[in-house]
Design an enzyme around this catalytic site. Sequence first.
Site, PDB file in Angstrom:
ATOM      1  CG  HIS A  43      -4.192  -0.799  -0.974  1.00 25.22           C
ATOM      2  ND1 HIS A  43      -3.985  -0.720   0.377  1.00 25.22           N
ATOM      3  CD2 HIS A  43      -4.816  -1.981  -1.197  1.00 25.22           C
ATOM      4  CE1 HIS A  43      -4.467  -1.810   0.962  1.00 25.22           C
ATOM      5  NE2 HIS A  43      -4.958  -2.599   0.027  1.00 25.22           N
ATOM      6  CG  ASP A 101      -5.654  -5.111   2.842  1.00 23.98           C
ATOM      7  OD1 ASP A 101      -6.074  -6.211   3.253  1.00 23.98           O
ATOM      8  OD2 ASP A 101      -5.723  -4.754   1.654  1.00 23.98           O
ATOM      9  CB  SER A 133      -0.936  -0.065   1.212  1.00 26.87           C
ATOM     10  OG  SER A 133      -1.901   0.939   1.146  1.00 26.87           O
TER      11      SER A 133
END
Lengths: 272, 192
Positions: free
Chosen positions: B45, B137, B18
């Site tokens: 992401h 996440d 991310s």
Amino acid sequence: MTLFVTDEEMALLLYDIQDLYGYDFNAYAKASLKRRINRLFALDRFPSFAEFRFRLRTDTAYFGRFIEQITVNVTEMFRDPAFYLALRKEVLPLLATYPFIRVWHAGCSTGEEVYSMAILLREANLLHKSILYATDINPQVVQQAASGVFSMQHMKQYSENYILSGGRHDFSSYYTAGNNKVLFDVSFKKHMVFSTHNLAAESSFNEFQLIVCRNVLIYFEKELQARVFDLFDTSLERLGFLALGSKESLRLSPANAKFRQVSEQKIWRKVI
Amino acid sequence: MAKSDLSNIPGCVVIGGSAGSLKVILSLVTALDARLPFPVVIVLHRKNDASSLEHLLNDRCPLRVKEAEDKEDLAPGTVYLAPPDYHLLIESDHSLSLDASEKVLWSRPSIDVTFQSAAEAFGHHVLAILLSGANNDGASGLEYIRHHGGQIIVQDPDNAEIPVMPRAALARLRPDLLLPDYAMAAAINHFL
């Protein structure tokens, strides 16, 4: 570690559901389906798989919830604005030449895309000779779609999508607001027909000039995808259009030979 | 790094990243060996923009890099990128499925979703790598992979641009390896 439903248990559930309720989920993409089932299992806090299964077998109302939760109902108005721009520029001018326009939204969910299409057709001055058939496997969302009522909270984003899709009007002129909800112009409804329809099991019910089925086929295995493409093929007039989701394609399906992609967007035309 | 730390030749490598991980991924794919006998699946992401990341990675990576397509079969020696705004799942027949359902931990694609499906599809033949990021996440996905006997590398938080994501994972399990960004590619290549 959270309790998970195993492959064998999922197979049992799917068998029960087909046996008792007539819905066949066996040709759905398993990884995604299993995730949805696990999600529901956790959400409703069943202490064991046996209780989950028992509830599904014995409680018809709970089966309704199962259908609601297992199917994906993430949608928005003018989702992927570039797609709607392509519809405006590349598809509607050709549909305009027909005396009567029939559109099928297969897997319409809560209806956001149906209303988006109605707005496009009205702005192209075609809505008066159009009928939009909107179907979904899930009776709950079909009912919601038919109400024409949507949550207020997304309207700002939908308005932005609408503008990016080439819309030139004031988006809020299409609805009246109140109580954190909006009601779309009721005159749209005269051109919409809502019904349940199961793409995995039911056949064609009309001939269309445009079929819109976006982000539905990704939940199916390849064989079921091919069957649904055949269904769309028989449901489309020659030179009719088929619109898919931004990551979906006809390419891997046998029906591909009869279609030609006519846009940078996921829009195909039936050429044979 | 001791080579014996990772012993199982993976059937699939899954990488989640991310905020702050794009740089790591760029240098990682640049250093991958062209002869890798397994697929590499990357969940990053990112904004829903044009797929320029695919080209960016393809220009540097000795392996073929492509955006994952619905229902395509995983091929060895290929790097797959989860498309923006879709979850990416691996099926038990090692094909890929996309899923446009709700975000998970405010993320779509979700690293957890891909990691879990990788564990289901490949069992202990998974090597999972979690990189820099600003949310949680990947942590529960790694737990799932651990539960199935897969191998786990986490980016050293001291080396991560944004250490929140690696730290969230470390709070829940001990990885097989804790590595700085520059050692990631070698850890994958050492299976040759």
